[in-house]
Design an enzyme around this catalytic site. Structure first.
Site, PDB file in Angstrom:
ATOM      1  CB  ILE A  72      49.524  29.885  49.361  1.00  0.00           C
ATOM      2  CG1 ILE A  72      48.786  29.005  50.378  1.00  0.00           C
ATOM      3  CG2 ILE A  72      51.026  29.623  49.382  1.00  0.00           C
ATOM      4  CD1 ILE A  72      49.358  28.964  51.756  1.00  0.00           C
ATOM      5  CB  ALA A 129      50.452  35.068  52.224  1.00  0.00           C
ATOM      6  CD  GLU A 130      55.017  31.839  51.060  1.00  0.00           C
ATOM      7  OE1 GLU A 130      56.163  32.318  50.887  1.00  0.00           O
ATOM      8  OE2 GLU A 130      54.718  31.150  52.048  1.00  0.00           O
ATOM      9  CB  SER A 131      55.500  35.990  45.579  1.00  0.00           C
ATOM     10  OG  SER A 131      54.325  35.644  44.829  1.00  0.00           O
ATOM     11  CE1 TYR A 173      52.632  32.798  54.082  1.00  0.00           C
ATOM     12  CE2 TYR A 173      51.540  30.936  55.123  1.00  0.00           C
ATOM     13  CZ  TYR A 173      52.128  31.508  54.016  1.00  0.00           C
ATOM     14  OH  TYR A 173      52.209  30.805  52.835  1.00  0.00           O
TER      15      TYR A 173
END
Length: 324
Positions: free
Chosen positions: A191, A194-196, A281
């Site tokens: 996660i 993928a996010e930051s 995502y």
């Protein structure tokens, strides 16, 4: 102590351990808690049936009434019979209606007897929705950051690749915190990637912040005061993941989609929403984590009220919503 006595002691300990394990695997159900959950489900069903503060959705109301009926709520049993008898959002089925009216009548609802006469003496038949679905196993035991029971499917090669490519400081932090939230470290790292891309100072155009890209509402929801504090941010993201895992009963496609687009959006679309960003995502997170499902703690929150509809084949779910 003789050899024979030692063997008897070992056998007794093994028997005791087996009994404890069996009791833990099949805990005694609390009838009062079950009924309270049924009453909450009925209240939700009423709102969607009447369109009280939410879009009117008779098919969804029927599914909610059925869950409440399975929980033993006589009023929900009667209302579900009414829905089948008058085809309110679902196809008419007198046999199913008769089954539900009989349940309600047996629990003291007098209208159930009258409605049984109205459906013309149809032989009662249990509705399909009264058969509870078999959910993924609710496993919360963690050993050294890994689930210790069945229900978790992991790709060791993907897991190793993820741990080797993430910054060591971040990996160490996740390994320390993830077990406290019953979240697999590889899910948290996937996660985060993928996010930051592991940037603790990252800010998105939607004002999602920090390693796990918490929007202000989510940060507040999970008591994160400083989203740029790495430990606070990771704790907030893990708390949200733990909640989503319980809400979607360990289905990582739904969990990842909800982390990206919100659980309300997943509920509304009855699954991963048709957004290219979200679908990419979800694929990226599942591939990075090497997981397909995940243990969850059922005590954290009750599951999504739309989970049964989400699990139905898409054609069947659409047909139900159109009242076919």
């Amino acid at each position: 102590m003789t050899h024979a006595l030692l063997k008897r002691c070992a056998a007794a300990v093994l028997s005791l351990c087996s009994a404890v394990a069996a009791q833990a695997a099949s805990p005694a159900e609390d009838p009062e808690a079950r009924l309270q959950m049924a009453l909450l489900l009925r209240a939700d069903a009423e709102r969607y049936e009447k369109g009280d503060g939410v879009p009117r959705d008779p098919a969804f109301a029927a599914a909610m009434y059925c869950r409440a009926a399975r929980g033993g709520d006589a009023e929900s049993q009667f209302r579900l019979g009414w829905i089948y008898a008058y085809a309110r959002g679902v196809p008419r089925n007198d046999a199913w209606a008769a089954y539900m009216f009989k349940l309600a009548a047996d629990k003291g609802i007098p209208q159930g007897v009258e409605m049984l006469k109205m459906v013309g003496g149809s032989a009662p038949e249990m509705p399909d929705c009264m058969i509870p679905p078999a959910p993924p196993p609710a496993v919360i035991t963690m050993v050294n950051g890994a689930a210790s029971a069945q229900g978790l499917v992991a790709d060791p090669a993907q897991r190793a690749r993820l741990f080797n490519t993430a910054p060591k400081k971040v990996v160490d932090l996740v390994k320390k915190l993830a077990p406290k939230y019953s979240v697999q470290p590889e899910l948290a790292l996937a996660i985060m990637r993928a996010e930051s891309n592991y940037d603790p100072a990252a800010v998105s155009p939607r004002n999602a912040q920090g390693l796990m890209q918490l929007i202000p509402a989510t940060a507040e929801r999970f008591n994160v005061r400083d989203p740029f504090n790495e430990e606070q941010n990771v704790r907030g993201g893990l708390a949200y993941l733990r909640w989503l895992l319980a809400y979607f009963e360990g289905d990582l496609k739904l969990v990842a989609a909800a982390y990206n687009a919100g659980e309300g959006t997943v509920d509304r679309y009855l699954g991963v929403p048709p957004y290219e960003e979200t679908r990419n995502y979800v694929s990226k997170v599942l591939e990075s984590a090497g997981l397909t499902n995940h243990p969850y703690d059922a005590k954290i929150t009750r599951p999504s009220p739309r989970l049964e509809l989400i699990r139905k084949p898409r054609v069947e779910a659409v047909g139900l919503r159109r009242g076919r």
